[in-house]
Design an enzyme around this catalytic site. Structure first.
Site, PDB file in Angstrom:
ATOM      1  N   ASP A  25      -6.852  -9.566 -18.816  1.00  0.00           N
ATOM      2  CA  ASP A  25      -6.684 -10.775 -19.645  1.00  0.00           C
ATOM      3  C   ASP A  25      -5.192 -11.046 -19.822  1.00  0.00           C
ATOM      4  O   ASP A  25      -4.481 -10.272 -20.458  1.00  0.00           O
ATOM      5  CB  ASP A  25      -7.362 -10.528 -20.996  1.00  0.00           C
ATOM      6  CG  ASP A  25      -7.225 -11.707 -21.953  1.00  0.00           C
ATOM      7  OD1 ASP A  25      -6.540 -12.694 -21.602  1.00  0.00           O
ATOM      8  OD2 ASP A  25      -7.793 -11.623 -23.057  1.00  0.00           O
TER       9      ASP A  25
ATOM     10  N   HIS B 295       0.838  -1.208   0.000  1.00  0.00           N
ATOM     11  CA  HIS B 295       0.000   0.000   0.000  1.00  0.00           C
ATOM     12  C   HIS B 295       0.875   1.261   0.000  1.00  0.00           C
ATOM     13  O   HIS B 295       0.386   2.360  -0.238  1.00  0.00           O
ATOM     14  CB  HIS B 295      -0.900  -0.005   1.232  1.00  0.00           C
ATOM     15  CG  HIS B 295      -2.273   0.503   0.931  1.00  0.00           C
ATOM     16  ND1 HIS B 295      -2.500   1.636   0.191  1.00  0.00           N
ATOM     17  CD2 HIS B 295      -3.502   0.026   1.263  1.00  0.00           C
ATOM     18  CE1 HIS B 295      -3.800   1.850   0.091  1.00  0.00           C
ATOM     19  NE2 HIS B 295      -4.430   0.877   0.718  1.00  0.00           N
TER      20      HIS B 295
END
Length: 440
Positions: free
Chosen positions: A377, A157
């Site tokens: 993808d 983070h």
């Protein structure tokens, strides 16, 4: 109840394919990154088996090679945190795990069991974390017995909000598919806002007390969201001359029901605050590119002092007013010479608010709606589902689009006792379905 067992097949470090040049060896984070906790966020994508590339080892090799190439573009991610504001870009690399589970993908997705999610996450395995030696980017590829796979990435983070994660995913997946011009990141770091020396002692990690809370998934279909909007639209138009958003109406309902549950548990109403994270990139003047890597988010707050403030139309109107005020005033404090002091002042103010209002129940919301995460993808098609699991804090609400793009999935964490009451709330169940099958 599914009985699932997992086995880790291999673990390895993946280094950038090109070494980071000496002049880029030290990367200074921005002030907003400096004050972000040094925890890993996670996201998992589930892909069905695919006739063209069903070989697990082929997929694994492709992912590893593409990570190596992607790390050369996102070179700080191959480094290690030196302190709360500095990354040593030493090319120690990312960490890659291969695993298998003993069930079919369809068994898991028919009704996802969040207690089983640890099997897919690299950061929940102590040996992996020890061997990864402080890696900021970890990936786990898990094979189901049917040939389907889960790809989990855990990202620090310190350097990434969800927008930065999306940029990384777009770049990595396009390298994986062999595209010659992947998305390139804007590594702004301290050029946006320099870190502050007086904060250098801030811990780069976050200590969180173990809280007993549970996570549940609620899905709102497009038609149910339209019904919710219709309930508040007239009043909203009268006051604000516009229409409420999908996120606003769903969030207002969830917040209202969560507070009603709290009252059932404690026997009385108490004031409540909602913090909502906002992506600053396009709201700054001048705006930042969407490909800016780092934490460019800031929350705005809505408070309900009395029970009548929680009527649905009032809540939605108050949310929009607070959001507009944030855009028109607060967003400007992140630019210019006065920005560091303004941010430090805002942090201090927030801390004082919590200290002086201990009786206020706080909820936090982040939304990934409209982020095209279902387009991820890697060369074997789009995912059936993606999910990010919060295992750290309670009273959180996270939104994502459903795969069709017009519904909303809400992941909620609440105290165990409250959740048992919450999931029986009649007003909630008029609009939400509890953890339906991913296959619809």
């Amino acid at each position: 109840m599914i009985k699932m067992k997992s086995e880790i097949v291999s673990r390895q470090t993946i280094r950038p394919c090109n070494p980071t040049p000496p002049y880029l060896k030290t990367f200074k984070l921005s002030l907003l990154d400096q004050i972000s906790p040094g925890i890993h966020g996670n996201m998992t994508f589930f892909y069905p088996s695919n006739e063209t590339t069903d070989d697990f080892s082929d997929k694994s090799k492709l992912l590893q090679d593409s990570i190596s190439k992607t790390l050369s573009l996102f070179y700080p991610l191959g480094g290690r945190l030196r302190d709360a504001a500095t990354i040593d870009c030493n090319d120690e690399g990312a960490f890659f795990v291969e695993a298998t589970v003993n069930i079919k993908l369809s068994e898991f997705l028919n009704q996802p069991d969040f207690n089983l999610m640890d099997h897919f996450l690299p950061t929940t395995d102590p040996e992996t974390m020890e061997l990864s030696n402080g890696a900021m980017f970890l990936v786990q590829l898990t094979r189901f017995t049917c040939g389907g796979v889960a790809i989990s990435l855990s990202l620090t983070h310190k350097l990434a909000d969800v927008s930065a994660l999306l940029t990384l995913l777009q770049s990595w997946s396009s390298v994986c598919r062999g595209l010659s011009d992947p998305v390139t990141p804007d590594l702004i770091g301290e050029k946006f806002l320099a870190p502050r020396d007086e904060l250098s002692a801030m811990s780069a990690s976050l200590n969180i007390e173990a809280e007993k809370f549970v996570l549940r998934r609620f899905v709102f279909s497009a038609s149910k969201i339209a019904e919710l909007k219709a309930k508040v639209d007239q009043e909203f138009q009268n006051v604000l001359q516009s229409h409420p958003s999908r996120v606003e109406v769903v969030l207002a309902l969830l917040w209202k029901c969560a507070v009603a549950t709290k009252k059932l548990k404690t026997g009385s109403f108490g004031p409540t605050a909602l913090f909502q994270a906002v992506n600053l990139r396009k709201r700054l003047s001048p705006p930042l590119p969407e490909t800016a890597i780092g934490n460019f988010i800031w929350p705005f707050m809505v408070i309900a002092h009395e029970e009548k403030d929680l009527e649905l139309d009032k809540l939605v109107i108050q949310m929009r007013k607070s959001f507009n005020e944030f855009n028109n005033t607060t967003a400007n404090m992140f630019r210019g010479e006065g920005a560091p002091l303004a941010i430090m002042g805002a942090l201090k103010e927030r801390g004082e608010f919590f200290r002086n209002n201990r009786e206020v129940t706080v909820y936090k919301c982040s939304s990934w709606c409209k982020f095209p995460l279902y387009d991820t993808d890697f060369g074997w098609g789009k995912p059936l589902w993606h999910v990010s699991i919060n295992k750290l804090v309670t009273n959180t609400i996270a939104f994502a689009d459903t795969r069709s793009g017009d519904g909303i999935e809400a992941l909620l964490t609440l105290d165990e006792e409250e959740m048992a009451l919450f999931e029986q709330n009649e007003e909630l169940l008029k609009y939400a379905t509890l953890n339906p099958s991913i296959y619809g």
